[in-house]
Design a protein around this motif. Structure first.
Motif, PDB file in Angstrom:
ATOM      1  N   VAL A 136       0.873  -1.180   0.000  1.00 13.25           N
ATOM      2  CA  VAL A 136       0.000   0.000   0.000  1.00 13.25           C
ATOM      3  C   VAL A 136       0.907   1.226   0.000  1.00 13.25           C
ATOM      4  N   GLU A 137       0.550   2.225  -0.787  1.00 17.41           N
ATOM      5  CA  GLU A 137       1.303   3.474  -0.722  1.00 17.41           C
ATOM      6  C   GLU A 137       1.034   4.111   0.633  1.00 17.41           C
ATOM      7  N   VAL A 138       2.095   4.499   1.324  1.00 15.46           N
ATOM      8  CA  VAL A 138       1.951   5.120   2.643  1.00 15.46           C
ATOM      9  C   VAL A 138       2.700   6.443   2.648  1.00 15.46           C
ATOM     10  N   ARG A 139       2.070   7.430   3.271  1.00 13.43           N
ATOM     11  CA  ARG A 139       2.710   8.725   3.462  1.00 13.43           C
ATOM     12  C   ARG A 139       2.671   9.067   4.935  1.00 13.43           C
ATOM     13  N   LEU A 140       3.837   9.279   5.502  1.00 13.34           N
ATOM     14  CA  LEU A 140       3.919   9.731   6.880  1.00 13.34           C
ATOM     15  C   LEU A 140       3.745  11.243   6.870  1.00 13.34           C
ATOM     16  N   GLU A 141       2.752  11.720   7.612  1.00 17.08           N
ATOM     17  CA  GLU A 141       2.377  13.136   7.594  1.00 17.08           C
ATOM     18  C   GLU A 141       2.538  13.738   8.989  1.00 17.08           C
ATOM     19  N   PRO A 142       3.578  14.534   9.213  1.00 19.08           N
ATOM     20  CA  PRO A 142       3.788  15.145  10.533  1.00 19.08           C
ATOM     21  C   PRO A 142       2.602  15.991  10.999  1.00 19.08           C
ATOM     22  N   THR A 143       1.896  16.615  10.083  1.00 24.95           N
ATOM     23  CA  THR A 143       0.774  17.489  10.444  1.00 24.95           C
ATOM     24  C   THR A 143      -0.399  16.713  11.024  1.00 24.95           C
ATOM     25  N   LEU A 144      -0.457  15.409  10.793  1.00 31.61           N
ATOM     26  CA  LEU A 144      -1.548  14.601  11.358  1.00 31.61           C
ATOM     27  C   LEU A 144      -1.348  14.300  12.846  1.00 31.61           C
ATOM     28  N   TYR A 145      -0.169  14.577  13.385  1.00 31.30           N
ATOM     29  CA  TYR A 145       0.063  14.314  14.808  1.00 31.30           C
ATOM     30  C   TYR A 145      -0.853  15.222  15.636  1.00 31.30           C
ATOM     31  N   ASN A 146      -1.775  14.599  16.365  1.00 30.58           N
ATOM     32  CA  ASN A 146      -2.759  15.289  17.204  1.00 30.58           C
ATOM     33  C   ASN A 146      -3.530  16.375  16.457  1.00 30.58           C
ATOM     34  N   ALA A 147      -3.764  16.158  15.174  1.00 33.38           N
ATOM     35  CA  ALA A 147      -4.463  17.142  14.344  1.00 33.38           C
ATOM     36  C   ALA A 147      -5.937  17.223  14.699  1.00 33.38           C
ATOM     37  N   PRO A 148      -6.504  18.439  14.662  1.00 33.37           N
ATOM     38  CA  PRO A 148      -7.948  18.591  14.835  1.00 33.37           C
ATOM     39  C   PRO A 148      -8.678  18.126  13.565  1.00 33.37           C
ATOM     40  N   GLN A 149      -9.984  17.969  13.681  1.00 35.83           N
ATOM     41  CA  GLN A 149     -10.767  17.411  12.584  1.00 35.83           C
ATOM     42  C   GLN A 149     -10.673  18.225  11.296  1.00 35.83           C
TER      43      GLN A 149
END
Length: 170
Positions: free
Chosen positions: A73-86
């Motif tokens: 599966v293509e995966v992207r690690l996204e730092p902005t998703l850490y504890n991101a609001p909805q």
């Protein structure tokens, strides 16, 4: 995109040796629950084409276990998703609409829970579904939505490890 999976990371240790929240690792139960959820999603034909994953240790570890059930599966690690609001998570979903048939977003509460609940409100989900989702979004839980051509999300399922022999509902 025709399917969206919003998922919370699996159960973690209370504190990391570093003292940093983003460094907390999965517990044994967390690994077991992630494996259960990977199998359940795969058995239901919910194999993502693209996974957007927070960069915290717990989300990366959850993804590593999940991926065993999905294969490549293509995966992207996204730092902005850490504890991101909805609203931030929603922007990631909207930004990936044309990239995958099935998108998995693996992140944190309360953002994941709040976005799933917003999608339920927007799609006029039944009171029973609303009540079930309002009750919480435990670790390793996944909310599944069908996405129409206009990008509107309609409820297609809410999966928690406890329903499949996993950890406690929390």
């Amino acid at each position: 995109m025709h399917r969206l999976i919003l998922m919370r990371h699996a159960k973690t240790e209370r504190a990391a040796a570093s003292g940093l929240d983003r460094d907390r690792s999965l517990t044994d139960r967390g690994r077991a629950d992630a494996a259960i959820m990977g199998r359940v999603l795969a058995e239901k034909g919910l194999r993502p084409d693209l996974a957007l994953v927070s960069t915290s240790t717990r989300t990366r570890e959850t993804w590593e276990v999940l991926q065993e059930s999905f294969g490549d599966v293509e995966v992207r690690l996204e730092p902005t998703l850490y504890n991101a609001p909805q609203d931030v998570i929603r922007r990631f979903v909207e930004g990936a609409e044309e990239e995958a048939g099935c998108l998995l977003v693996l992140a944190h509460n309360p953002g994941v829970h709040m976005l799933a609940y917003e999608y339920l409100i927007e799609s006029a989900a039944s009171p029973g579904v609303m009540d079930r989702m309002a009750g919480g979004f435990p670790t390793a839980a996944a909310a599944v939505f069908e996405v129409d051509v206009a990008g509107r999300c309609a409820y297609d399922g809410y999966l928690i490890p406890k329903a499949f022999g996993g950890g406690a509902d929390e």
